[in-house]
Each structure stands twice: as structure tokens, then as C-alpha cells.
Scaffold this active site. Structure first.
Site, PDB file in Angstrom:
ATOM      1  N   ASP A  93       0.857  -1.195   0.000  1.00  0.00           N
ATOM      2  CA  ASP A  93       0.000   0.000   0.000  1.00  0.00           C
ATOM      3  C   ASP A  93       0.896   1.250   0.000  1.00  0.00           C
ATOM      4  O   ASP A  93       1.785   1.379   0.841  1.00  0.00           O
ATOM      5  CB  ASP A  93      -0.867  -0.052   1.280  1.00  0.00           C
ATOM      6  CG  ASP A  93      -1.985   0.967   1.286  1.00  0.00           C
ATOM      7  OD1 ASP A  93      -2.425   1.395   0.201  1.00  0.00           O
ATOM      8  OD2 ASP A  93      -2.449   1.317   2.398  1.00  0.00           O
ATOM      9  N   HIS A 191      -7.784  10.030   3.434  1.00  0.00           N
ATOM     10  CA  HIS A 191      -7.358   9.097   4.481  1.00  0.00           C
ATOM     11  C   HIS A 191      -7.742   9.574   5.880  1.00  0.00           C
ATOM     12  O   HIS A 191      -7.891  10.771   6.105  1.00  0.00           O
ATOM     13  CB  HIS A 191      -5.840   8.889   4.411  1.00  0.00           C
ATOM     14  CG  HIS A 191      -5.405   8.194   3.156  1.00  0.00           C
ATOM     15  ND1 HIS A 191      -4.866   8.861   2.091  1.00  0.00           N
ATOM     16  CD2 HIS A 191      -5.464   6.891   2.799  1.00  0.00           C
ATOM     17  CE1 HIS A 191      -4.610   7.992   1.124  1.00  0.00           C
ATOM     18  NE2 HIS A 191      -4.958   6.793   1.522  1.00  0.00           N
ATOM     19  N   GLY A 192      -7.868   8.608   6.791  1.00  0.00           N
ATOM     20  CA  GLY A 192      -8.057   8.946   8.193  1.00  0.00           C
ATOM     21  C   GLY A 192      -9.518   9.025   8.610  1.00  0.00           C
ATOM     22  O   GLY A 192     -10.428   8.665   7.858  1.00  0.00           O
ATOM     23  N   ILE A 278      -9.760   0.147   2.954  1.00  0.00           N
ATOM     24  CA  ILE A 278     -10.340   0.445   4.270  1.00  0.00           C
ATOM     25  C   ILE A 278      -9.335   0.088   5.356  1.00  0.00           C
ATOM     26  O   ILE A 278      -8.937  -1.069   5.494  1.00  0.00           O
ATOM     27  CB  ILE A 278     -11.657  -0.348   4.465  1.00  0.00           C
ATOM     28  CG1 ILE A 278     -12.690   0.119   3.427  1.00  0.00           C
ATOM     29  CG2 ILE A 278     -12.184  -0.177   5.894  1.00  0.00           C
ATOM     30  CD1 ILE A 278     -13.909  -0.770   3.307  1.00  0.00           C
TER      31      ILE A 278
HETATM   32  P1  13P Z   1      -8.993   4.989   5.257  1.00  0.00           P
HETATM   33  O1  13P Z   1      -8.120   5.861   6.089  1.00  0.00           O
HETATM   34  O2  13P Z   1     -10.219   5.738   4.793  1.00  0.00           O
HETATM   35  O3  13P Z   1      -9.347   3.714   5.894  1.00  0.00           O
HETATM   36  O4  13P Z   1      -8.183   4.637   3.901  1.00  0.00           O
HETATM   37  C1  13P Z   1      -7.243   3.612   3.886  1.00  0.00           C
HETATM   38  C2  13P Z   1      -6.416   3.603   2.652  1.00  0.00           C
HETATM   39  O5  13P Z   1      -6.668   4.270   1.678  1.00  0.00           O
HETATM   40  C3  13P Z   1      -5.251   2.714   2.639  1.00  0.00           C
HETATM   41  O6  13P Z   1      -4.497   2.865   1.480  1.00  0.00           O
HETATM   42  O1  G3H Z   2      -3.316   4.892   3.485  1.00  0.00           O
HETATM   43  C1  G3H Z   2      -2.720   4.666   4.519  1.00  0.00           C
HETATM   44  C2  G3H Z   2      -3.074   3.467   5.308  1.00  0.00           C
HETATM   45  O2  G3H Z   2      -4.195   3.717   6.121  1.00  0.00           O
HETATM   46  C3  G3H Z   2      -1.889   2.974   6.070  1.00  0.00           C
HETATM   47  O3  G3H Z   2      -1.621   3.816   7.141  1.00  0.00           O
HETATM   48  O4  G3H Z   2       0.793   4.363   6.904  1.00  0.00           O
HETATM   49  O5  G3H Z   2      -0.382   4.548   9.126  1.00  0.00           O
HETATM   50  O6  G3H Z   2       0.126   2.296   8.133  1.00  0.00           O
HETATM   51  P1  G3H Z   2      -0.174   3.761   7.875  1.00  0.00           P
HETATM   52 ZN    ZN Z   3      -4.539   4.877   0.711  1.00  0.00          ZN
END
Ligand code: 13P
Ligand code: G3H
Ligand code: ZN
Length: 332
Positions: A93, A191-192, A278
Site C-alpha cells: 500500500d 485518508h483517516g 479500508i
Molecule cells: P482509510 O483511512 O479511509 O481507511 O483509507 C485507507 C487507505 O486508503 C489505505 O491505502
Molecule cells: O493509506 C494509509 C493506510 O491507512 C496505512 O496507514 O501508513 O499509518 O500504516 P499507515
Molecule cells: Zn490509501
């Protein structure tokens, strides 16, 4: 060099084709620890859903990349033991460098995201192309997700300027030049757990924040440009009010948390959107459950007691997503 096929994993190629044709989206759930991974696998086996297990750079730092890779391999065996061998993708990711992507490809990931969205367009194309060339030249084809358009949310300014949204006129050129297998786009998700400022929202009679709708007009335009091409939505947690309330009731302090309403994700899943990311909802569910156990049972000090409750709550959440939001249940 580890082949993902030897670990029992699959890439996203065939899964995305079926999801686009079938009008549903695959769940892409992040994991950082054993309980999260168990909950994901239990929920996806029980709902007969394929799943994308996402590992971020933060997860690699937190849990160690070797641990996570073996945990994914363990997840494949765990699913079989639970009685149904669902298709499992191991996905990086938000990969941000060629070296990180290469490292993951070489250690058994079946899918990679190279996120060049914060670079100028030409640099994004160049970096993405470099990752695609490497990933596609492996004996076992590793699929690559690129991104065009910048998601708000990491920045403080959640008001996405027009230029932050994906520009439909760029997508054909980007996909042709890079050779990506799927494209993450920006249509208003972020995000978040605070996806919009209160000023961007309205409030219902109970005072609950109602966010502005996603830009489905941009999604439709992108689909016209790239018919049937797999589209990805990041930042797609719904931030359920019940978790936020539980967290705050038991000592937390989450203010103005707001996510993407489930009906909008359901609608997106029926389009070319075939992967929905998610993470935050899982964090909220687990935190709510753990806070409640610790507050209501002050004598508990065995981590299995509160982590176990957190895991059960997470499993319920993922089952609900697969069944009622993404439409991936029964597709494995
Ligand atoms: P959320 O913060 O909305 O859960 O998104 C997660 C995400 O895009 C991980 O790549
Ligand atoms: O998009 C980001 C994901 O929610 C991962 O979050 O970098 O805090 O592991 P993180
Ligand atoms: Zn993301």
C-alpha cells in the site's frame, strides 16, 4: 527471490476482471498485527470473499517486513484450515520508491502500489513505468496500481482544489505510458477519520455531520475514457458513528470524525471501482472494543481478553463490509 505463487497468493488481474464485470469491489484491508489478520481471514472465509491484504511502509516498520510476509503465507494456510481457500492478494500500500516496490516484489508480494501522485505528472509517469517494467517482467506477473490525483486528508486542507481531483483527460495517457493494471483516483475520498472539515459538511437533526457527496461525475468521465479499466478508491472508511461514540464514551477524544457514507461506496462498487481501501474503520472498531473492555472490566490484564474482543468486533465489521457495502461476499 520468492515467488508469490509458491506462497499460495494470487495477483489482482483475474479478480479485478471479475469484479468489474460483476459490479462489485474487492476489499483491501490493511493489517499490522496478528489479530487484524485473523479477523480479516475469518470474515472473508465466512463470507466467501476474495481479499487484498494491504501492507503499508508503516506496517513494515511496525511489525517487520519478514514477519508480515510469513503472516500472509500463514493466512493462506489458515483460510484452508477454516474450510475454504479464498483468493488472497498480498499488496504493498502506497509504495513510494522503486527500491521499496522491488523489495516487496522480490519477497513474495503479488501486487504493488506505486504512489507517485505527489510528484509532477511526468515524474509520476516515469517512476510508475519503472515499477511496472520490473513487476511485469517477473516470472510470476506482479500487478501494479498507480495513482493520479491527490487525496486530501494527509494534508490539513481537506478542501480538495479542482486540481487535486483526478483529471479525466489525463487518464488514458497515464495508463498507456505506464502500463499499470489499475488506477487509484481522487474523487473526494481521503485518508483517516476526519475526511472533511465541519464547514464542508451539513448536520442532520441529531447534529451528526453529513459529508459532501463524492464526485461521481468525475468517476463517470474516467469510465468513459477507460471503459472496463479497474479503478481503485483509497480513503474509503465510513467512520461509523457507533465506534466513535464508544471511543469517546470510554475516555477517547475524537472530534468531528466523519467518513464516506456506505451507500456511496455501494454505488461506487457497482461501477468500474473494483478495489476499495479500508484501514481507519478497522482501527476505530478495535480501539472502541478494547477501550470498552478495559473500562468495564478494570481487573482484566490478559491481552487475549481485550485483543480477542477487538478481533471479534473487527470480524463483524469486515463481514458487514463484504456483505452489504462492497458486494464481494460469495464471489470467492
Ligand atoms: P482509510 O483511512 O479511509 O481507511 O483509507 C485507507 C487507505 O486508503 C489505505 O491505502
Ligand atoms: O493509506 C494509509 C493506510 O491507512 C496505512 O496507514 O501508513 O499509518 O500504516 P499507515
Ligand atoms: Zn490509501
Amino acid at each position: 527471490m520468492v515467488s508469490y505463487k509458491s506462497l499460495g497468493l494470487v495477483n489482482t488481474k483475474e479478480l479485478f476482471r471479475k469484479a468489474v464485470d460483476g459490479g462489485y469491489a474487492l476489499p483491501a484491508y490493511n493489517f499490522n498485527n496478528m489479530e487484524q489478520l485473523q479477523a480479516i481471514i475469518q470474515a472473508c472465509v465466512e463470507t466467501r470473499s476474495p481479499v487484498i491484504l494491504q501492507v503499508s511502509s508503516g506496517a513494515r516498520k511496525y511489525a517487520n517486513q519478514t514477519m508480515l510476509r510469513y503472516m500472509a503465507q500463514g493466512a493462506v494456510e489458515y483460510a484452508k484450515e477454516l474450510g475454504y481457500a479464498i483468493p488472497i492478494v498480498l499488496h504493498l500500500d502506497h509504495g513510494d520508491t522503486f527500491e521499496l516496490c522491488k523489495d516487496c516484489i522480490d519477497s513474495g508480494f503479488s501486487s504493488i502500489m506505486i504512489d507517485g501522485s505527489h510528484h509532477p505528472y511526468d515524474k509520476n509517469v516515469e517512476l510508475t513505468r519503472q515499477v511496472v517494467e520490473y513487476a511485469h517482467s517477473r516470472e510470476d506477473y506482479v500487478t501494479v496500481e498507480g495513482e493520479l490525483g491527490v487525496l486530501a486528508g494527509i494534508e490539513d486542507d481537506v478542501v480538495a482544489e479542482k486540481s487535486h481531483y483526478t483529471q479525466p483527460e489525463e487518464v488514458i495517457d497515464f495508463v498507456e505510458k505506464t502500463g499499470v493494471d489499475s488506477l487509484a483516483i481522487s474523487i473526494g475520498t481521503s485518508h483517516g477519520a476526519n475526511k472533511f472539515t465541519p464547514e464542508q459538511c451539513t448536520r442532520n437533526e441529531e447534529g451528526i455531520l453529513i459529508p459532501p457527496p463524492l464526485r461521481f461525475d468525475i468517476l463517470t468521465e474516467i469510465e468513459k475514457q477507460l471503459p472496463g479499466f479497474p479503478i481503485v478508491l483509497h480513503g474509503s472508511s465510513s467512520v461509523p458513528i457507533e465506534y466513535v461514540s464508544t471511543i469517546n464514551k470510554f475516555g477517547g477524544d475524537l472530534k468531528d470524525a466523519v467518513g464516506i457514507p456506505e451507500e456511496q461506496l455501494r454505488k461506487a462498487s457497482k461501477s468500474a471501482v473494483c478495489k476499495i481501501n479500508i484501514d481507519s474503520d478497522g482501527r476505530l472498531a478495535m480501539t472502541a472494543a478494547i477501550r470498552q473492555v478495559l473500562a468495564e472490566q478494570p481487573g482484566v490484564f490478559d491481552p487475549r481478553k481485550y485483543l480477542g474482543t477487538g478481533r471479534s468486533t473487527l470480524k463483524e465489521l469486515y463481514m458487514h463490509k463484504n456483505n452489504n457495502v462492497l458486494g464481494s461476499a460469495g464471489k470467492a
